[in-house]
Design an enzyme around this catalytic site. Sequence first.
Site, mmCIF file in Angstrom:
data_model
loop_
_atom_site.group_PDB
_atom_site.id
_atom_site.type_symbol
_atom_site.label_atom_id
_atom_site.label_comp_id
_atom_site.label_asym_id
_atom_site.label_seq_id
_atom_site.Cartn_x
_atom_site.Cartn_y
_atom_site.Cartn_z
ATOM 1 N N THR A 1 17.888 21.312 -35.273
ATOM 2 C CA THR A 1 17.081 20.120 -35.519
ATOM 3 C C THR A 1 17.643 18.894 -34.817
ATOM 4 O O THR A 1 16.918 17.945 -34.556
ATOM 5 C CB THR A 1 16.994 19.834 -37.032
ATOM 6 O OG1 THR A 1 18.313 19.671 -37.552
ATOM 7 C CG2 THR A 1 16.311 20.964 -37.760
ATOM 8 N N SER B 1 26.498 13.378 -34.551
ATOM 9 C CA SER B 1 26.077 12.507 -35.645
ATOM 10 C C SER B 1 27.204 12.197 -36.609
ATOM 11 O O SER B 1 28.200 11.575 -36.241
ATOM 12 C CB SER B 1 24.882 13.130 -36.370
ATOM 13 O OG SER B 1 24.331 12.224 -37.314
ATOM 14 N N HIS B 2 27.076 12.627 -37.847
ATOM 15 C CA HIS B 2 28.027 12.304 -38.904
ATOM 16 C C HIS B 2 29.196 13.276 -38.960
ATOM 17 O O HIS B 2 30.079 13.132 -39.807
ATOM 18 C CB HIS B 2 27.310 12.313 -40.251
ATOM 19 C CG HIS B 2 26.604 13.609 -40.522
ATOM 20 N ND1 HIS B 2 25.514 14.016 -39.793
ATOM 21 C CD2 HIS B 2 26.836 14.592 -41.418
ATOM 22 C CE1 HIS B 2 25.103 15.201 -40.235
ATOM 23 N NE2 HIS B 2 25.894 15.576 -41.214
ATOM 24 N N LYS C 1 21.994 16.469 -27.389
ATOM 25 C CA LYS C 1 20.623 16.488 -27.870
ATOM 26 C C LYS C 1 19.701 15.931 -26.799
ATOM 27 O O LYS C 1 20.003 14.906 -26.183
ATOM 28 C CB LYS C 1 20.503 15.658 -29.158
ATOM 29 C CG LYS C 1 19.087 15.637 -29.740
ATOM 30 C CD LYS C 1 19.030 14.957 -31.102
ATOM 31 C CE LYS C 1 19.169 13.468 -30.999
ATOM 32 N NZ LYS C 1 18.789 12.778 -32.259
ATOM 33 N N ASP D 1 26.924 5.745 -39.577
ATOM 34 C CA ASP D 1 27.646 6.970 -39.220
ATOM 35 C C ASP D 1 28.051 7.005 -37.758
ATOM 36 O O ASP D 1 27.979 6.001 -37.048
ATOM 37 C CB ASP D 1 26.805 8.185 -39.584
ATOM 38 C CG ASP D 1 25.613 8.368 -38.655
ATOM 39 O OD1 ASP D 1 25.078 7.352 -38.167
ATOM 40 O OD2 ASP D 1 25.213 9.519 -38.411
ATOM 41 N N ASP E 1 26.832 8.167 -34.878
ATOM 42 C CA ASP E 1 25.942 7.743 -33.796
ATOM 43 C C ASP E 1 24.988 6.633 -34.202
ATOM 44 O O ASP E 1 24.084 6.285 -33.446
ATOM 45 C CB ASP E 1 25.164 8.935 -33.246
ATOM 46 C CG ASP E 1 24.193 9.537 -34.251
ATOM 47 O OD1 ASP E 1 24.448 9.423 -35.466
ATOM 48 O OD2 ASP E 1 23.182 10.121 -33.825
ATOM 49 N N ASP F 1 22.693 6.362 -36.689
ATOM 50 C CA ASP F 1 21.332 6.583 -37.171
ATOM 51 C C ASP F 1 21.244 6.726 -38.691
ATOM 52 O O ASP F 1 20.141 6.795 -39.229
ATOM 53 C CB ASP F 1 20.680 7.784 -36.475
ATOM 54 C CG ASP F 1 21.371 9.113 -36.758
ATOM 55 O OD1 ASP F 1 22.423 9.116 -37.414
ATOM 56 O OD2 ASP F 1 20.848 10.150 -36.299
ATOM 57 N N ARG F 2 22.380 6.751 -39.390
ATOM 58 C CA ARG F 2 22.349 6.880 -40.843
ATOM 59 C C ARG F 2 22.896 5.604 -41.482
ATOM 60 O O ARG F 2 23.570 4.801 -40.844
ATOM 61 C CB ARG F 2 23.167 8.083 -41.305
ATOM 62 C CG ARG F 2 22.632 9.395 -40.771
ATOM 63 C CD ARG F 2 23.402 10.582 -41.300
ATOM 64 N NE ARG F 2 22.871 11.807 -40.732
ATOM 65 C CZ ARG F 2 22.788 12.965 -41.372
ATOM 66 N NH1 ARG F 2 23.203 13.059 -42.622
ATOM 67 N NH2 ARG F 2 22.295 14.027 -40.790
ATOM 68 N N THR G 1 12.882 19.033 -43.064
ATOM 69 C CA THR G 1 14.040 18.247 -42.670
ATOM 70 C C THR G 1 14.163 18.240 -41.154
ATOM 71 O O THR G 1 13.974 19.252 -40.495
ATOM 72 C CB THR G 1 15.310 18.831 -43.308
ATOM 73 O OG1 THR G 1 15.215 18.696 -44.730
ATOM 74 C CG2 THR G 1 16.553 18.112 -42.825
ATOM 75 N N GLU H 1 14.863 10.270 -44.925
ATOM 76 C CA GLU H 1 15.455 11.518 -45.378
ATOM 77 C C GLU H 1 16.548 11.217 -46.397
ATOM 78 O O GLU H 1 17.229 10.188 -46.294
ATOM 79 C CB GLU H 1 16.069 12.284 -44.206
ATOM 80 C CG GLU H 1 15.079 12.712 -43.150
ATOM 81 C CD GLU H 1 15.736 13.502 -42.033
ATOM 82 O OE1 GLU H 1 15.079 14.401 -41.497
ATOM 83 O OE2 GLU H 1 16.898 13.216 -41.699
ATOM 84 N N GLU H 2 16.731 12.135 -47.323
ATOM 85 C CA GLU H 2 17.756 11.920 -48.352
ATOM 86 C C GLU H 2 19.160 11.888 -47.769
ATOM 87 O O GLU H 2 20.084 11.375 -48.399
ATOM 88 C CB GLU H 2 17.660 13.014 -49.417
ATOM 89 C CG GLU H 2 17.800 14.436 -48.918
ATOM 90 C CD GLU H 2 19.187 14.816 -48.477
ATOM 91 O OE1 GLU H 2 20.155 14.391 -49.130
ATOM 92 O OE2 GLU H 2 19.313 15.528 -47.466
ATOM 93 N N LYS I 1 15.934 7.900 -36.757
ATOM 94 C CA LYS I 1 16.376 7.093 -37.883
ATOM 95 C C LYS I 1 17.328 6.026 -37.365
ATOM 96 O O LYS I 1 17.907 6.182 -36.296
ATOM 97 C CB LYS I 1 17.011 7.957 -38.962
ATOM 98 C CG LYS I 1 18.007 8.997 -38.499
ATOM 99 C CD LYS I 1 18.396 9.882 -39.665
ATOM 100 C CE LYS I 1 19.337 11.015 -39.234
ATOM 101 N NZ LYS I 1 18.617 12.120 -38.594
ATOM 102 N N ARG J 1 22.760 23.502 -49.313
ATOM 103 C CA ARG J 1 22.484 22.202 -49.915
ATOM 104 C C ARG J 1 21.543 22.429 -51.104
ATOM 105 O O ARG J 1 20.513 23.096 -50.973
ATOM 106 C CB ARG J 1 21.848 21.248 -48.920
ATOM 107 C CG ARG J 1 22.691 20.996 -47.674
ATOM 108 C CD ARG J 1 22.297 19.696 -46.989
ATOM 109 N NE ARG J 1 22.804 19.588 -45.643
ATOM 110 C CZ ARG J 1 24.040 19.248 -45.313
ATOM 111 N NH1 ARG J 1 24.927 19.022 -46.261
ATOM 112 N NH2 ARG J 1 24.408 19.147 -44.045
#
Length: 541
Positions: A18, A113-114, A126, A277, A279, A281-282, A344, A363-364, A376, A496
């Site tokens: 994803t 990412s994170h 990506k 985070d 990159d 985006d969070r 997701t 997103e959660e 995001k 999860r």
Amino acid sequence: MTMLTIQTQPIEGQKPGTSGLRKKTNVFMGPHYLENFVQAIWDGIGGIAGKTFVLGGDGRYFNDRAAQVILRMAAASGAAKVIVGQGALLSTPAASHLIRSRGADGGIILSASHNPGGPDEDFGVKYNTANGGPAPEDVTAQIFKATEAIKSYRILEAQDVDLSRAGATKLGEMQIEVVDPVADYQALMQQLFDFGAIRALLARGFSLRFDAMHAVTGPYAKAILEDALGAARGSVINAVPSPDFGGFHPDPNPVWAKPLVDLMMGPEAPDFGAASDGDGDRNMVLGRGIYVTPSDSLAVLAANAHLAPGYSGGLKGVARSMPTSKAVDRVAEALGIPCYETPTGWKFFGNLLDAGRATLCGEESAGTGSDHVREKDGLWAVLLWLNILAVWGGSVRDLMQAHWQQYGRNYYSRHDYEALPAEQAEGMMAELKARLSDLPGTQAGGLVIESADEFAYDDPVDGSRSEGQGVRIGFEGGGRIVFRLSGTGTVGATLRVYLEQVDAKNLDLDPAQALAPVIRAADEIAGIARHTGRSGPDVTT
């Protein structure tokens, strides 16, 4: 300069998920690994001759070297131009904005990412398409197909390009434009938000702490929050991007951003706390003495977005990933706008945004954004919160209490069981799926099961269908459990478990207390302890 054609062969396991392809850094640094995947991107999208791309990343270990390889490969395959963030840095939302604003044909974002960074940690590549969003499933399928058929890749033998200074240069026949990674993004934020109102809020003594977590958002937050908006010097901490994120895990949640949480829950707490985070985006948002779940944050932003200039005309619709709590659903119902439930992965929001069906998405897993980009955006969410607070006039806690009183409260938590043997996790999910039709009408944890299914998504824009997106268990009264295997890790499988309970009267319970029956039901239904041998999750958020 010499053009080289290097013979190679397929490397197993290069299927993008994803969020692109994520592996251990030393895997990407292995012979032909990065080159194979980049060539597969070029081949999978039908070639890059004459095209323009954006390139940048979060500054993690190997970011700078990978950028040089990709530039030489782009030049060798005939790209017309690559726009690169200075120092090979670009936050993911800033890269999305550059792709869109410059009319680029796509972009490559170097990030996991994170996930932690460093020579022994994680790296990722990506591909984003011309709309600025992550490649949809049909594109990633073509890229994966190309990884399985690759026989050679093309690369230019040349000296490194100087990416330390903004300006134009050439690599072979390809133009390279090195840009300030912050400037275009900051200009966009100034269009969306009332910087004057936020400046006035901060000038009145409203204090904040933003933890950039040694990651790429640091330069953006310093430039916008401190320089442009006047937050006190030192309000942005851990602001210098580090190849190993300072030795920490750049994930903005109460576990990995514990020092910020401790500050916000203590006697010296500022009025507002936030983190982003690896990159950019969070996001995580806190007020003095209160943590705001990402699901609640999405709902509050949807209910109050009209207070910011960029959204003063109202929202066309909202969208949430399936595991995200249903808090935003009730806001959408009250506003009389559509609410979409998607799998997701941010790419699933792209069609809704492009079609003008949704304005805000979330997103959660700490991701929130809007139609300003196709990713995001952590700092965007922080600025929208500040704009709302500047106009609304109260504290974060006051705003949350008012929201819950109007809409009720969705108590929510996520339990992560990390690095499980894949066969163990898949066996548990297979057993659960086989029992779904028998569950409705039975009880678990003292709760009555109302529904049980495996989520599948039919895209309302293009009609595509995505199956196998997680198991949903619904209870009488509005509670939910979602079971899902995540694709963002690099070792084993991550289970999860998303837990939700709705309460319209008791608004100040401890979340663990409110969710206790749902937690018991989750283990009873899926046999988590029996299958994993673990007495509890590795991470609770």
